[in-house]
Each structure stands twice: as structure tokens, then as C-alpha cells.
Scaffold this motif. Structure first.
Motif, mmCIF file in Angstrom:
data_model
loop_
_atom_site.group_PDB
_atom_site.id
_atom_site.type_symbol
_atom_site.label_atom_id
_atom_site.label_comp_id
_atom_site.label_asym_id
_atom_site.label_seq_id
_atom_site.Cartn_x
_atom_site.Cartn_y
_atom_site.Cartn_z
ATOM 1 N N CYS A 74 -35.173 -23.557 -71.982
ATOM 2 C CA CYS A 74 -34.673 -22.175 -72.050
ATOM 3 C C CYS A 74 -35.555 -21.166 -71.317
ATOM 4 C CB CYS A 74 -34.479 -21.740 -73.507
ATOM 5 S SG CYS A 74 -36.018 -21.550 -74.434
ATOM 6 N N GLY A 75 -36.750 -21.597 -70.890
ATOM 7 C CA GLY A 75 -37.615 -20.703 -70.127
ATOM 8 C C GLY A 75 -38.419 -19.713 -70.943
ATOM 9 N N ARG A 76 -38.360 -19.799 -72.260
ATOM 10 C CA ARG A 76 -39.104 -18.871 -73.116
ATOM 11 C C ARG A 76 -40.549 -19.298 -73.253
ATOM 12 N NH1 ARG A 76 -35.788 -15.603 -76.658
ATOM 13 N NH2 ARG A 76 -33.992 -15.122 -75.392
ATOM 14 N N LYS A 77 -41.442 -18.302 -73.449
ATOM 15 C CA LYS A 77 -42.842 -18.595 -73.724
ATOM 16 C C LYS A 77 -42.965 -19.153 -75.135
ATOM 17 C CE LYS A 77 -45.599 -15.488 -70.918
ATOM 18 N NZ LYS A 77 -46.588 -14.392 -70.971
ATOM 19 N N VAL A 78 -43.810 -20.169 -75.284
ATOM 20 C CA VAL A 78 -44.006 -20.825 -76.568
ATOM 21 C C VAL A 78 -45.505 -21.028 -76.754
ATOM 22 C CG1 VAL A 78 -43.417 -22.855 -77.953
ATOM 23 C CG2 VAL A 78 -41.811 -22.026 -76.265
ATOM 24 N N ASN B 240 -37.244 -21.319 -79.877
ATOM 25 C CA ASN B 240 -35.990 -20.682 -79.482
ATOM 26 C C ASN B 240 -34.832 -21.683 -79.446
ATOM 27 O OD1 ASN B 240 -34.481 -18.344 -78.411
ATOM 28 N ND2 ASN B 240 -34.351 -19.609 -76.597
ATOM 29 N N CYS B 241 -35.045 -22.808 -78.727
ATOM 30 C CA CYS B 241 -33.930 -23.754 -78.550
ATOM 31 C C CYS B 241 -34.152 -25.104 -79.213
ATOM 32 C CB CYS B 241 -33.653 -23.947 -77.057
ATOM 33 S SG CYS B 241 -34.936 -24.855 -76.166
ATOM 34 N N GLY B 242 -35.378 -25.375 -79.675
ATOM 35 C CA GLY B 242 -35.656 -26.621 -80.373
ATOM 36 C C GLY B 242 -36.048 -27.795 -79.489
ATOM 37 N N ALA B 243 -36.086 -27.584 -78.181
ATOM 38 C CA ALA B 243 -36.417 -28.672 -77.251
ATOM 39 C C ALA B 243 -37.875 -29.110 -77.445
ATOM 40 C CB ALA B 243 -36.201 -28.225 -75.821
ATOM 41 N N LYS B 244 -38.121 -30.409 -77.279
ATOM 42 C CA LYS B 244 -39.485 -30.941 -77.315
ATOM 43 C C LYS B 244 -40.251 -30.397 -76.113
ATOM 44 C CE LYS B 244 -39.654 -33.999 -80.710
ATOM 45 N NZ LYS B 244 -40.490 -33.781 -81.838
ATOM 46 N N LEU B 245 -41.529 -30.056 -76.344
ATOM 47 C CA LEU B 245 -42.364 -29.518 -75.277
ATOM 48 C C LEU B 245 -43.214 -30.614 -74.655
ATOM 49 C CD1 LEU B 245 -43.438 -26.225 -77.045
ATOM 50 C CD2 LEU B 245 -41.677 -26.517 -75.318
ATOM 51 N N ASN B 246 -43.481 -30.490 -73.371
ATOM 52 C CA ASN B 246 -44.254 -31.483 -72.647
ATOM 53 C C ASN B 246 -45.720 -31.112 -72.507
ATOM 54 O OD1 ASN B 246 -41.909 -32.996 -72.193
ATOM 55 N ND2 ASN B 246 -41.403 -31.783 -70.399
ATOM 56 N N GLY C 69 -55.344 -15.885 -78.446
ATOM 57 C CA GLY C 69 -55.768 -15.669 -77.076
ATOM 58 C C GLY C 69 -55.573 -16.872 -76.181
ATOM 59 N N LYS C 70 -55.123 -17.977 -76.713
ATOM 60 C CA LYS C 70 -54.954 -19.198 -75.920
ATOM 61 C C LYS C 70 -53.682 -19.131 -75.088
ATOM 62 C CE LYS C 70 -57.630 -22.107 -78.964
ATOM 63 N NZ LYS C 70 -57.655 -23.249 -79.829
ATOM 64 N N ALA C 71 -53.638 -19.972 -74.084
ATOM 65 C CA ALA C 71 -52.502 -19.988 -73.173
ATOM 66 C C ALA C 71 -51.219 -20.389 -73.881
ATOM 67 C CB ALA C 71 -52.777 -20.968 -72.038
ATOM 68 N N SER C 72 -50.119 -19.965 -73.310
ATOM 69 C CA SER C 72 -48.826 -20.355 -73.849
ATOM 70 C C SER C 72 -48.120 -21.248 -72.835
ATOM 71 C CB SER C 72 -47.972 -19.117 -74.158
ATOM 72 O OG SER C 72 -47.782 -18.358 -72.992
ATOM 73 N N LEU C 73 -47.123 -21.955 -73.314
ATOM 74 C CA LEU C 73 -46.316 -22.826 -72.471
ATOM 75 C C LEU C 73 -44.983 -22.147 -72.211
ATOM 76 C CD1 LEU C 73 -46.831 -26.157 -74.452
ATOM 77 C CD2 LEU C 73 -48.038 -25.439 -72.390
ATOM 78 N N VAL C 74 -44.266 -22.669 -71.244
ATOM 79 C CA VAL C 74 -42.908 -22.202 -70.988
ATOM 80 C C VAL C 74 -41.976 -23.379 -71.226
ATOM 81 C CG1 VAL C 74 -41.319 -21.289 -69.263
ATOM 82 C CG2 VAL C 74 -43.675 -20.476 -69.323
ATOM 83 N N CYS C 75 -40.968 -23.161 -72.057
ATOM 84 C CA CYS C 75 -40.004 -24.211 -72.367
ATOM 85 C C CYS C 75 -39.194 -24.571 -71.121
ATOM 86 C CB CYS C 75 -39.079 -23.736 -73.486
ATOM 87 S SG CYS C 75 -37.763 -24.910 -73.882
ATOM 88 N N ARG D 155 -49.764 -24.442 -79.089
ATOM 89 C CA ARG D 155 -49.873 -25.383 -80.206
ATOM 90 C C ARG D 155 -48.527 -25.968 -80.611
ATOM 91 N NH1 ARG D 155 -50.268 -23.275 -84.503
ATOM 92 N NH2 ARG D 155 -50.051 -21.104 -84.078
ATOM 93 N N ALA D 156 -47.447 -25.385 -80.142
ATOM 94 C CA ALA D 156 -46.110 -25.788 -80.591
ATOM 95 C C ALA D 156 -45.751 -27.180 -80.094
ATOM 96 C CB ALA D 156 -45.071 -24.782 -80.117
ATOM 97 N N ILE D 157 -45.011 -27.895 -80.914
ATOM 98 C CA ILE D 157 -44.516 -29.227 -80.563
ATOM 99 C C ILE D 157 -43.131 -29.108 -79.945
ATOM 100 C CG2 ILE D 157 -43.819 -31.463 -81.506
ATOM 101 C CD1 ILE D 157 -45.919 -30.966 -83.733
ATOM 102 N N SER D 158 -42.368 -28.132 -80.444
ATOM 103 C CA SER D 158 -41.037 -27.899 -79.899
ATOM 104 C C SER D 158 -40.810 -26.396 -79.759
ATOM 105 C CB SER D 158 -39.964 -28.514 -80.805
ATOM 106 O OG SER D 158 -40.001 -27.923 -82.077
ATOM 107 N N CYS D 159 -39.835 -26.032 -78.954
ATOM 108 C CA CYS D 159 -39.522 -24.629 -78.682
ATOM 109 C C CYS D 159 -38.894 -23.990 -79.925
ATOM 110 C CB CYS D 159 -38.573 -24.537 -77.498
ATOM 111 S SG CYS D 159 -38.049 -22.843 -77.132
#
Length: 109
Positions: A89-93, A102-108, A80-86, A96-100
Motif C-alpha cells: 500500500c506504500g504507507r510508512k510502517v 494499514n493493509c495487513g501485508a507481511k513486511l520484508n 527515532g528509528k527508521a521506518s519501512l514502506v509497505c 519493528r512491525a511484522i506486518s503493515c
């Protein structure tokens, strides 16, 4: 041709157009499904490879299964927690994720 026939021909023509649109959408969805199936297969192979490397390096199956259960439990509790957008690539992640995934990019986030 009377008014009723014109109306019926219009309805038939409109139904044909809707059927063509539905077919086009279904074909697009089928392509998306095939791409997702390929991604799932690749991720499955990646997980299998990592699992085998971990076992080769001395990590027991019991420890791996325990960690898997821990990760799954975290995932369920954070559903139920919020998600980030990479940014790449613009995908929802997952938040808790450290990287995307989908594309492997580091998340901010």
C-alpha cells in the motif's frame, strides 16, 4: 472604470479563487479525517475484542496492562528509528512491525 478599480477587481477575483481552493482542500481534509476516525474506531473495537478474548482465556488484566506498558515503552524508545514502506500500500510502517497496520501485508524489512 479606472486603473484602481481594475486592480481592485483583480485582487477580489484572485481572493475568491484562493477561497475556493482553500474550501476544496478543507473538504478533502475533512474526508481524510472521517476515514481516519473510522479506522481508529475499528482498531479500538479490535483491541477491545482481543482484550476480552485474552481475559476469557485466563490472561489477567494486570498481565495485559503490564504488556501494554512494555509495548508503549518500546514504541517510545524506537520513535527515532527508521521506518519501512509497505510494498502493498506504500504507507510508512514502524521498523519493528511484522506486518503493515494499514493493509495487513507481511513486511520484508
Amino acid at each position: 472604470m479606472n486603473l484602481y478599480d481594475l486592480f481592485q477587481n483583480f485582487k477580489i477575483s484572485r481572493a475568491h479563487g484562493e477561497a475556493r481552493n482553500a474550501k476544496t482542500r478543507a473538504e478533502g481534509i475533512a474526508v481524510d479525517v472521517r476515514l481516519l476516525e473510522k479506522k481508529v474506531e475499528k482498531l479500538s473495537h479490535l483491541c477491545q475484542a482481543m482484550w476480552e478474548i485474552m481475559e476469557e482465556d485466563g490472561c489477567s488484566s494486570a498481565r495485559l496492562k503490564a504488556k501494554l506498558a512494555e509495548v508503549e515503552k518500546k514504541s517510545q524508545t524506537s520513535a527515532g528509528k527508521a521506518s519501512l514502506v509497505c510494498d502493498e500500500c506504500g504507507r510508512k510502517v514502524s521498523a519493528r512491525a511484522i506486518s503493515c497496520f494499514n493493509c495487513g501485508a507481511k513486511l520484508n524489512g
